[in-house]
Design a protein around this motif. Structure first.
Motif, PDB file in Angstrom:
ATOM      1  N   ALA A 209      32.266  10.650  -0.320  1.00  0.00           N
ATOM      2  CA  ALA A 209      31.267  11.704  -0.488  1.00  0.00           C
ATOM      3  C   ALA A 209      29.862  11.196  -0.192  1.00  0.00           C
ATOM      4  N   MET A 210      29.530   9.993  -0.685  1.00  0.00           N
ATOM      5  CA  MET A 210      28.195   9.446  -0.457  1.00  0.00           C
ATOM      6  C   MET A 210      27.969   9.097   1.015  1.00  0.00           C
ATOM      7  N   THR A 211      29.044   8.711   1.714  1.00  0.00           N
ATOM      8  CA  THR A 211      28.925   8.419   3.150  1.00  0.00           C
ATOM      9  C   THR A 211      28.494   9.662   3.909  1.00  0.00           C
ATOM     10  N   VAL A 212      29.114  10.782   3.589  1.00  0.00           N
ATOM     11  CA  VAL A 212      28.789  12.031   4.279  1.00  0.00           C
ATOM     12  C   VAL A 212      27.384  12.497   3.923  1.00  0.00           C
ATOM     13  N   THR A 213      27.092  12.550   2.629  1.00  0.00           N
ATOM     14  CA  THR A 213      25.831  13.127   2.167  1.00  0.00           C
ATOM     15  C   THR A 213      24.612  12.296   2.554  1.00  0.00           C
ATOM     16  N   ASN A 214      24.746  10.981   2.506  1.00  0.00           N
ATOM     17  CA  ASN A 214      23.576  10.125   2.696  1.00  0.00           C
ATOM     18  C   ASN A 214      23.508   9.420   4.044  1.00  0.00           C
ATOM     19  N   THR A 215      24.603   9.360   4.781  1.00  0.00           N
ATOM     20  CA  THR A 215      24.609   8.638   6.049  1.00  0.00           C
ATOM     21  C   THR A 215      24.503   9.574   7.252  1.00  0.00           C
ATOM     22  N   LEU A 216      25.225  10.689   7.220  1.00  0.00           N
ATOM     23  CA  LEU A 216      25.171  11.606   8.354  1.00  0.00           C
ATOM     24  C   LEU A 216      23.753  12.112   8.654  1.00  0.00           C
ATOM     25  N   PRO A 217      22.943  12.477   7.628  1.00  0.00           N
ATOM     26  CA  PRO A 217      21.568  12.896   7.961  1.00  0.00           C
ATOM     27  C   PRO A 217      20.772  11.823   8.704  1.00  0.00           C
ATOM     28  N   LEU A 218      21.014  10.543   8.366  1.00  0.00           N
ATOM     29  CA  LEU A 218      20.319   9.466   9.070  1.00  0.00           C
ATOM     30  C   LEU A 218      20.797   9.360  10.523  1.00  0.00           C
ATOM     31  N   LEU A 219      22.094   9.571  10.744  1.00  0.00           N
ATOM     32  CA  LEU A 219      22.624   9.571  12.108  1.00  0.00           C
ATOM     33  C   LEU A 219      22.007  10.700  12.912  1.00  0.00           C
TER      34      LEU A 219
ATOM     35  N   ILE B 240      42.219  12.017   3.447  1.00  0.00           N
ATOM     36  CA  ILE B 240      42.740  11.080   4.444  1.00  0.00           C
ATOM     37  C   ILE B 240      42.465  11.593   5.853  1.00  0.00           C
ATOM     38  N   VAL B 241      42.786  12.874   6.072  1.00  0.00           N
ATOM     39  CA  VAL B 241      42.541  13.467   7.386  1.00  0.00           C
ATOM     40  C   VAL B 241      41.041  13.523   7.672  1.00  0.00           C
ATOM     41  N   GLY B 242      40.250  13.946   6.663  1.00  0.00           N
ATOM     42  CA  GLY B 242      38.811  14.077   6.854  1.00  0.00           C
ATOM     43  C   GLY B 242      38.136  12.751   7.157  1.00  0.00           C
ATOM     44  N   ASN B 243      38.520  11.699   6.446  1.00  0.00           N
ATOM     45  CA  ASN B 243      37.904  10.389   6.683  1.00  0.00           C
ATOM     46  C   ASN B 243      38.306   9.813   8.045  1.00  0.00           C
ATOM     47  N   PHE B 244      39.538  10.078   8.460  1.00  0.00           N
ATOM     48  CA  PHE B 244      39.948   9.632   9.801  1.00  0.00           C
ATOM     49  C   PHE B 244      39.092  10.319  10.866  1.00  0.00           C
ATOM     50  N   LEU B 245      38.896  11.619  10.727  1.00  0.00           N
ATOM     51  CA  LEU B 245      38.066  12.344  11.695  1.00  0.00           C
ATOM     52  C   LEU B 245      36.602  11.920  11.588  1.00  0.00           C
TER      53      LEU B 245
ATOM     54  N   VAL C  84      27.496  11.147  20.561  1.00  0.00           N
ATOM     55  CA  VAL C  84      27.642  12.309  21.446  1.00  0.00           C
ATOM     56  C   VAL C  84      28.727  13.269  20.953  1.00  0.00           C
ATOM     57  N   THR C  85      29.142  13.129  19.689  1.00  0.00           N
ATOM     58  CA  THR C  85      30.189  14.002  19.152  1.00  0.00           C
ATOM     59  C   THR C  85      29.695  15.443  19.110  1.00  0.00           C
ATOM     60  N   PRO C  86      30.503  16.406  19.589  1.00  0.00           N
ATOM     61  CA  PRO C  86      30.079  17.816  19.554  1.00  0.00           C
ATOM     62  C   PRO C  86      29.788  18.297  18.139  1.00  0.00           C
ATOM     63  N   ILE C  87      28.782  19.130  17.996  1.00  0.00           N
ATOM     64  CA  ILE C  87      28.379  19.651  16.695  1.00  0.00           C
ATOM     65  C   ILE C  87      29.506  20.403  15.986  1.00  0.00           C
ATOM     66  N   PRO C  88      30.284  21.294  16.681  1.00  0.00           N
ATOM     67  CA  PRO C  88      31.365  22.003  15.988  1.00  0.00           C
ATOM     68  C   PRO C  88      32.386  21.055  15.355  1.00  0.00           C
ATOM     69  N   PHE C  89      32.672  19.934  16.011  1.00  0.00           N
ATOM     70  CA  PHE C  89      33.618  18.967  15.449  1.00  0.00           C
ATOM     71  C   PHE C  89      33.055  18.369  14.159  1.00  0.00           C
TER      72      PHE C  89
ATOM     73  N   ILE D 129      33.357  20.420   6.581  1.00  0.00           N
ATOM     74  CA  ILE D 129      34.081  21.449   5.817  1.00  0.00           C
ATOM     75  C   ILE D 129      35.301  20.852   5.123  1.00  0.00           C
ATOM     76  N   LEU D 130      36.056  20.018   5.851  1.00  0.00           N
ATOM     77  CA  LEU D 130      37.233  19.385   5.268  1.00  0.00           C
ATOM     78  C   LEU D 130      36.863  18.512   4.071  1.00  0.00           C
ATOM     79  N   LEU D 131      35.829  17.715   4.214  1.00  0.00           N
ATOM     80  CA  LEU D 131      35.433  16.819   3.130  1.00  0.00           C
ATOM     81  C   LEU D 131      34.844  17.582   1.947  1.00  0.00           C
ATOM     82  N   GLY D 132      34.254  18.732   2.196  1.00  0.00           N
ATOM     83  CA  GLY D 132      33.820  19.576   1.091  1.00  0.00           C
ATOM     84  C   GLY D 132      34.993  20.126   0.313  1.00  0.00           C
ATOM     85  N   LEU D 133      36.056  20.498   1.022  1.00  0.00           N
ATOM     86  CA  LEU D 133      37.267  20.978   0.358  1.00  0.00           C
ATOM     87  C   LEU D 133      37.882  19.892  -0.507  1.00  0.00           C
ATOM     88  N   LYS D 134      37.810  18.661  -0.025  1.00  0.00           N
ATOM     89  CA  LYS D 134      38.313  17.526  -0.795  1.00  0.00           C
ATOM     90  C   LYS D 134      37.604  17.413  -2.141  1.00  0.00           C
TER      91      LYS D 134
END
Length: 373
Positions: A262-272, A324-329, A336-341, A347-352
């Motif tokens: 959870a912390m990886t998504v919330t705090n790292t993605l905005p920096l990326l 497991i699926v969310g972290n793999f993705l 250059v990853t597309p925004i929809p992906f 969304i998957l990690l929020g469901l988790k």
């Protein structure tokens, strides 16, 4: 407030780093907050839930003001640590009070609502922080706490009425019951291991004397903490006897690894998004908004289903499969990853979070004795 402030500065970090000309230390603005998230329940047993809530709320307000007025990255980190003590204590006490006043059978729906609000706040934090950073200043990520704390303080003061456990004891007697030594050793352990993981291989070689000293410090502090909690403390900050129950150990491991995700998504993605792809702070926060929707819906729905039908294990197994699926993705996201992906992964990690966050708390509360809660 506690959850909001755990992530609100993530999208402001690049601006904070620029203002203070700090390339390495700025990440401690996030880390310092979590150092203060310790167990307040033993202290609340001694002085009373309401009294402790008002204390941590006051500490949170004062430290928020000091964070917003900080003139150096070092002072901001120190004040942020005190803010974490207030925020961590505030969040912990909410969970404790729910356990006090809500029967176990109905606790699922209340925990679901609480977890939904908490998760929504932590996920919306980067968006709020981005808006404040882009249109005002990053300092308002701390000043925004004033009206929220004022409202919370009024509600707590006039509506909450829970007497202390040790009625009739003097202040000195109550003070002697606090596990100061255990708290000091626990903080020392956490600070040592965090510094080791932060500096190791980056600022210092893993075999350097600085890193080895930190490892030895952690080992001494942690082993001493275990001894003190088990043999010395009359009212330990963490009653070790509850770890004799397998369910408690399992839920601790689950929370540890799910929290990392959870912390990886919330705090790292905005920096990326901001530093790596040149996206504005506001849009970086907006990219995480879908996570708040799925996590909130998942928390409320899971809480309702647990309260009505039980079967907590089913939802936790489903949440494990999703993570497991969310972290793999998540590991496939790059420059250059597309925004929809990316949004799909969020969304998957929020469901988790919705499936597992409060289920672990319910299992722990059901498994341990009342005196350990």
């Amino acid at each position: 407030m506690s959850s909001l402030d755990s992530s609100i500065v993530s999208t402001a970090l690049p601006r904070i780093s620029s203002d203070f000309k700090s390339d390495n230390e700025y990440t401690w603005v996030l880390t310092a907050y979590f150092l203060g998230d310790m167990a307040f329940e033993p202290i609340a047993d001694i002085f009373g839930r309401k009294q402790v809530l008002m204390f941590v709320l006051t500490l949170f307000i004062i430290s928020s003001a000091l964070c917003g007025a900080a003139q150096s990255i070092q002072s901001l980190i120190v004040f942020r640590g005190f803010q974490g003590i207030g925020g961590g204590g505030f969040f912990s006490m909410v969970i404790v009070i729910i356990a006090d006043i809500v029967p176990l059978r109905k606790r699922g729906i209340y925990m679901g609502i609480t977890s939904a609000v908490s998760t929504c706040a932590s996920v919306l934090g980067p968006l709020v922080g981005g808006l404040l950073t882009d249109y005002l200043t990053w300092r308002w990520a701390f000043f925004i706490n004033f009206p929220l704390c004022f409202i919370a303080g009024i509600i707590i003061y006039f509506q909450l009425n829970m007497p202390p456990k040790y009625i009739g004891s003097s202040f000195t007697q109550k003070l002697k019951k606090i596990d100061f030594l255990g708290t000091f050793l626990l903080v020392g352990s956490i600070v040592s291991i965090l510094l080791t993981l932060t500096w190791g291989g980056v600022d210092y070689e893993w075999g350097s004397k600085e890193i080895l000293t930190l490892i030895v410090t952690f080992s001494v502090c942690f082993s001493s903490f275990i001894y003190v909690e088990y043999k010395v403390a009359k009212d330990p900050i963490i009653p070790l006897q509850m770890f004799k129950t397998r369910n408690v150990i399992v839920t601790c491991f689950i929370n540890f690894f799910f929290g990392m995700s959870a912390m990886t998504v919330t705090n790292t993605l905005p920096l990326l998004f901001h530093d790596g792809r040149g996206i504005s702070a506001t849009f970086s926060g907006l990219m995480l908004a879908p996570q708040s929707i799925t996590s909130s819906l998942g928390n409320i729905l899971t809480g309702y289903l647990i309260g009505k039908y039980g079967y907590i294990q089913r939802y936790m197994m489903a949440g494990t499969c999703v993570v497991i699926v969310g972290n793999f993705l998540l590991s496939k996201i790059g420059m250059v990853t597309p925004i929809p992906f990316i949004i799909f992964v969020v969304i998957l990690l929020g469901l988790k979070l919705g499936l597992n966050t409060h289920s672990c708390v319910l299992i722990t509360q059901q498994s341990v004795q009342k005196k350990c809660m």
